[in-house]
Design a protein around this motif. Structure first.
Motif, PDB file in Angstrom:
ATOM      1  N   ARG A   1     -31.311 -60.480   0.135  1.00 33.26           N
ATOM      2  CA  ARG A   1     -31.753 -61.142   1.303  1.00 33.26           C
ATOM      3  C   ARG A   1     -31.609 -60.036   2.530  1.00 33.26           C
ATOM      4  NH1 ARG A   1     -30.008 -66.904   0.126  1.00 33.26           N
ATOM      5  NH2 ARG A   1     -32.276 -67.652  -0.403  1.00 33.26           N
ATOM      6  N   ARG A   2     -30.548 -59.216   2.473  1.00 36.00           N
ATOM      7  CA  ARG A   2     -30.258 -58.252   3.646  1.00 36.00           C
ATOM      8  C   ARG A   2     -31.232 -57.297   3.160  1.00 36.00           C
ATOM      9  NH1 ARG A   2     -24.999 -60.073   2.987  1.00 36.00           N
ATOM     10  NH2 ARG A   2     -24.348 -58.641   1.420  1.00 36.00           N
ATOM     11  N   LEU A   3     -31.517 -56.650   2.214  1.00 35.28           N
ATOM     12  CA  LEU A   3     -32.362 -55.649   1.807  1.00 35.28           C
ATOM     13  C   LEU A   3     -33.830 -56.032   2.345  1.00 35.28           C
ATOM     14  CD1 LEU A   3     -31.368 -54.541  -1.731  1.00 35.28           C
ATOM     15  CD2 LEU A   3     -31.373 -53.022   0.489  1.00 35.28           C
TER      16      LEU A   3
ATOM     17  N   TYR B   1     -36.919 -53.436   3.221  1.00 35.84           N
ATOM     18  CA  TYR B   1     -38.064 -53.823   2.328  1.00 35.84           C
ATOM     19  C   TYR B   1     -38.588 -55.324   2.782  1.00 35.84           C
ATOM     20  CZ  TYR B   1     -36.055 -50.070  -0.832  1.00 35.84           C
ATOM     21  OH  TYR B   1     -35.583 -49.235  -1.156  1.00 35.84           O
ATOM     22  N   GLY B   2     -38.901 -55.216   4.020  1.00 34.85           N
ATOM     23  CA  GLY B   2     -39.506 -56.612   4.554  1.00 34.85           C
ATOM     24  C   GLY B   2     -40.630 -57.000   3.608  1.00 34.85           C
ATOM     25  N   ARG B   3     -41.386 -55.929   3.112  1.00 43.79           N
ATOM     26  CA  ARG B   3     -42.702 -56.601   2.511  1.00 43.79           C
ATOM     27  C   ARG B   3     -42.401 -56.695   0.854  1.00 43.79           C
ATOM     28  NH1 ARG B   3     -47.068 -52.847   5.338  1.00 43.79           N
ATOM     29  NH2 ARG B   3     -47.202 -54.025   7.369  1.00 43.79           N
ATOM     30  N   GLY B   4     -40.990 -56.406   0.504  1.00 42.29           N
ATOM     31  CA  GLY B   4     -40.788 -56.396  -0.706  1.00 42.29           C
ATOM     32  C   GLY B   4     -40.393 -55.196  -1.549  1.00 42.29           C
ATOM     33  N   LEU B   5     -39.962 -55.029  -2.710  1.00 39.72           N
ATOM     34  CA  LEU B   5     -39.602 -53.728  -3.250  1.00 39.72           C
ATOM     35  C   LEU B   5     -41.087 -53.437  -3.870  1.00 39.72           C
ATOM     36  CD1 LEU B   5     -37.586 -51.684  -3.976  1.00 39.72           C
ATOM     37  CD2 LEU B   5     -37.196 -53.036  -6.060  1.00 39.72           C
TER      38      LEU B   5
END
Length: 169
Positions: A50-52, A57-61
């Protein structure tokens, strides 16, 4: 030289420096290997994911990339999350699958991990043909420039173990 080991079993039961998670891009858990790692590893893994998501990675990895978190309650120091490609019979995504293995080993090297357990990335719900997934995995790991001493492919069933054994020869 990196040693390749094949094990049939549960990746969440491996005692290694790093366990690779076949994650979805959300990093927030899912089914298959991803769900099993989050369940057994406990809430610390999800908290770091969640921190990442809230930072880098707001749009995901992105597919083919890798990032590490704590391993929580697993018998490992880290979980390296990587997002495999979904199989396509109209587009060659082999390089993205190979990138999952290369990027995971790069992260392992940055962490100082010497033993890494990999699942058969993308060969489950993402539909990658098992024999081709095994070929890409074994060839990519063998060609990698890494300080990792042992790569352990942890295969869920006999069919997957046999496919990797054919490639590891």
């Amino acid at each position: 030289m990196t040693t390749l080991t094949l094990v049939q079993g549960d990746i969440t039961r491996q005692s290694v420096d790093a366990i690779v998670n076949a994650a979805n891009s959300s990093l927030l858990g899912g089914g298959g290997v991803d769900g099993a790692i989050h369940r057994r590893g406990g809430p610390d893994i999800l908290a770091e994911c969640r921190r990442l998501r809230a930072s880098r990675y707001g749009r995901g990895l992105p597919t083919g990339r890798a990032v590490a978190t704590t391993a929580g309650n697993l018998d490992a120091r880290w979980v390296i999350h990587t997002v495999g490609p979904v199989w396509s019979d109209t587009e060659d995504r082999s390089e993205l699958l190979a990138s999952c293995y290369r990027q995971s080993l790069r992260v392992a090297d940055e962490l100082g991990a010497r033993t890494v357990a990999f699942p058969a990335i993308s060969t489950g719900i993402y539909g990658w043909p098992l024999d081709d997934g095994a070929r890409i995995a074994v060839a990519t790991v063998r060609a990698a420039d890494t300080a990792v001493e042992e790569v352990r492919f942890v295969l869920f069933d006999e069919r997957a173990h046999a496919a990797f054994a054919r490639q590891a020869g």
